[in-house]
Scaffold this active site. Structure first.
Site, PDB file in Angstrom:
ATOM      1  N   GLU A 279     -37.639  31.608  36.563  1.00 49.81           N
ATOM      2  CA  GLU A 279     -38.907  32.263  36.915  1.00 49.81           C
ATOM      3  C   GLU A 279     -40.038  31.294  37.266  1.00 49.81           C
ATOM      4  O   GLU A 279     -41.166  31.439  36.793  1.00 49.81           O
ATOM      5  CB  GLU A 279     -39.346  33.206  35.782  1.00 49.81           C
ATOM      6  CG  GLU A 279     -38.299  34.266  35.463  1.00 49.81           C
ATOM      7  CD  GLU A 279     -38.727  35.238  34.361  1.00 49.81           C
ATOM      8  OE1 GLU A 279     -39.823  35.072  33.798  1.00 49.81           O
ATOM      9  OE2 GLU A 279     -37.954  36.159  34.069  1.00 49.81           O
TER      10      GLU A 279
ATOM     11  N   ASN B 187     -32.912  30.760  38.515  1.00 50.47           N
ATOM     12  CA  ASN B 187     -32.830  32.189  38.179  1.00 50.47           C
ATOM     13  C   ASN B 187     -34.219  32.827  38.255  1.00 50.47           C
ATOM     14  O   ASN B 187     -35.202  32.244  37.788  1.00 50.47           O
ATOM     15  CB  ASN B 187     -32.292  32.299  36.735  1.00 50.47           C
ATOM     16  CG  ASN B 187     -31.860  33.686  36.336  1.00 50.47           C
ATOM     17  OD1 ASN B 187     -31.032  34.303  37.004  1.00 50.47           O
ATOM     18  ND2 ASN B 187     -32.403  34.186  35.233  1.00 50.47           N
TER      19      ASN B 187
ATOM     20  N   HIS C 296     -33.552  43.363  37.260  1.00 44.93           N
ATOM     21  CA  HIS C 296     -34.147  44.353  36.345  1.00 44.93           C
ATOM     22  C   HIS C 296     -34.810  45.381  37.251  1.00 44.93           C
ATOM     23  O   HIS C 296     -35.937  45.174  37.722  1.00 44.93           O
ATOM     24  CB  HIS C 296     -35.194  43.690  35.442  1.00 44.93           C
ATOM     25  CG  HIS C 296     -34.613  42.678  34.507  1.00 44.93           C
ATOM     26  ND1 HIS C 296     -33.778  43.023  33.455  1.00 44.93           N
ATOM     27  CD2 HIS C 296     -34.730  41.332  34.454  1.00 44.93           C
ATOM     28  CE1 HIS C 296     -33.426  41.929  32.795  1.00 44.93           C
ATOM     29  NE2 HIS C 296     -33.987  40.887  33.379  1.00 44.93           N
TER      30      HIS C 296
ATOM     31  N   GLU D 219     -29.010  39.571  35.371  1.00 42.30           N
ATOM     32  CA  GLU D 219     -29.600  40.264  34.204  1.00 42.30           C
ATOM     33  C   GLU D 219     -29.785  41.753  34.477  1.00 42.30           C
ATOM     34  O   GLU D 219     -30.802  42.348  34.104  1.00 42.30           O
ATOM     35  CB  GLU D 219     -30.963  39.655  33.836  1.00 42.30           C
ATOM     36  CG  GLU D 219     -30.944  38.159  33.621  1.00 42.30           C
ATOM     37  CD  GLU D 219     -32.272  37.578  33.145  1.00 42.30           C
ATOM     38  OE1 GLU D 219     -33.199  38.357  32.805  1.00 42.30           O
ATOM     39  OE2 GLU D 219     -32.394  36.346  33.114  1.00 42.30           O
TER      40      GLU D 219
ATOM     41  N   ASP E 225     -30.312  45.596  34.687  1.00 43.01           N
ATOM     42  CA  ASP E 225     -30.460  46.867  33.973  1.00 43.01           C
ATOM     43  C   ASP E 225     -31.235  47.807  34.890  1.00 43.01           C
ATOM     44  O   ASP E 225     -31.874  47.370  35.848  1.00 43.01           O
ATOM     45  CB  ASP E 225     -31.092  46.732  32.576  1.00 43.01           C
ATOM     46  CG  ASP E 225     -32.336  45.873  32.508  1.00 43.01           C
ATOM     47  OD1 ASP E 225     -33.054  45.751  33.528  1.00 43.01           O
ATOM     48  OD2 ASP E 225     -32.627  45.325  31.428  1.00 43.01           O
TER      49      ASP E 225
END
Ligand code: XIL
Length: 347
Positions: free
Chosen positions: A160, A202, A238, A268, A270
């Site tokens: 990030e 990432n 996400h 990651e 979701d």
């Protein structure tokens, strides 16, 4: 008469199930056949399928699902700087070793997550002078990479680093103390400490062709051009079922990273569903489709190596008040799970 026939049929069936009338009890419902797992379906299309885990949960039902379904394990928070080095020079690998040991003993690979993230930096670094910060920064990456050397498939070296507007790098303590070159430095230190691990950048918000994705693309392209050892990009994913990047946009984005020679991970994933109007079934269906679409993009992109979900049961998710994962809080597979399986199987 009809009732009698049914009863007779049931008796015959029961006797047959018991193997010809001996007195052994009826077998319990078997767990899902290994042919029907995410693990089998992903392996058949040469993908890693992963989940984030927490060491304290690796027992009981949670352990059974992790062992059965996944081939790739990420520590949800226990391999970050604040856990690994709670005070200067004092390293604690207990939780990380538990997770890595679990994965390797189950034949799973490990994603190291993550050396450099502003969200998990121990507070003791904040008061350091730039010179002392550099010493701590290098010691942290070197010591952690060295500790796990040989056991990690890939590390998220920097997490990030791009600002949300996609116009610049995020204003973090790393940038303030070390300047923009901290990113290249982190990759070089990591490569020297564990030459066998694949090294990843990432981030989130760069899944589709957004301005932030362009900035991430420019960043990794410049790193490659400068000879910095970077092997891949992780797109966190996400997302929300009501506001998600179109599949075509994700596919084009993955392709341009692949064209740089990089490997791509969905790292990651979701899918939040609270915004979906209507019934519970409508929420479940929208979530299923969101998972299906993203997994399909990865399956169709040869350089997409791994699909990792940020947990797997709604009982343990970092998104509070939502149900973003593949299994419900009682560990029953949701339509989202079937969506992932179908996408892996090309159905
Ligand atoms: C989150 C974890 O899920 C939480 O348990 C922790 O408290 C904070 O971090 N992007 C990342 C992950 O790269 O490391 C974050 O994980 C979620 C956002």
């Amino acid at each position: 008469m009809a009732r009698l026939t049914v009863l007779t049929l049931m008796a015959v069936t029961a006797i047959a199930a018991c193997g010809g009338g001996n007195s052994s009890p009826v077998a319990p419902t078997p767990p899902p056949s290994s042919a029907d797992t995410l693990k089998a379906a992903a392996t058949a299309v040469n993908k890693l399928v992963g989940t984030a885990v927490q060491s304290r949960l690796l027992n009981g039902q949670y352990d059974a699902v992790v062992a059965r379904e996944f081939t790739y394990i990420t520590a949800e928070y226990e391999m970050k700087w604040n856990v690994h080095e709670p005070s200067a020079g004092f390293f604690d690998f207990a939780a990380g070793d538990a997770i890595v040991g679990y994965a390797l003993s189950h034949g799973q690979r490990v994603k190291g997550h993550t050396f450099i993230w502003h969200g998990a930096t121990p507070s003791w670094v904040n008061g350091l002078s730039p010179a002392d910060f550099r010493v701590a920064f290098e010691r942290h990456i070197r010591t952690v990479a060295d500790h796990y050397r040989g056991r990690i498939h890939a590390w998220d070296v920097v997490n990030e680093a791009v600002a949300d507007d996609g116009l610049s790098l995020r204003d973090t303590v790393f940038r303030q103390k070390l300047g923009d070159s901290y990113i290249a430095d982190a990759f070089r230190i990591a490569r020297a400490a564990d030459p066998g691990a694949r090294l990843f950048y990432n981030d989130y918000g760069g899944e589709g062709l957004t301005q932030k994705a362009n900035r991430i693309y420019d960043l990794v392209r410049e790193l490659l051009a400068a000879g910095v050892p970077i092997d891949g990009v992780g797109l966190q994913m996400h997302i929300s079922a009501t506001n998600r990047p179109p599949s075509t946009s994700i596919a084009s984005n993955l392709r341009r990273f692949a064209d740089l020679g990089l490997t791509v991970h969905v790292s990651e994933m979701d899918v939040r569903v609270n915004g979906v109007a209507g019934s519970t079934q409508m929420r479940l269906d929208a979530q299923r489709l969101a998972y299906y679409d993203v997994v399909r993009v990865c399956v169709l992109e040869p350089r997409c190596e791994a699909l990792t979900f940020w947990g797997f049961t709604d009982a343990h998710t970092w998104i509070s008040g939502d149900t973003p994962l593949l299994f419900d809080a009682q560990y029953a597979p949701k339509p989202a799970y079937t969506g992932v399986l179908d996408a892996l199987r090309g159905r």
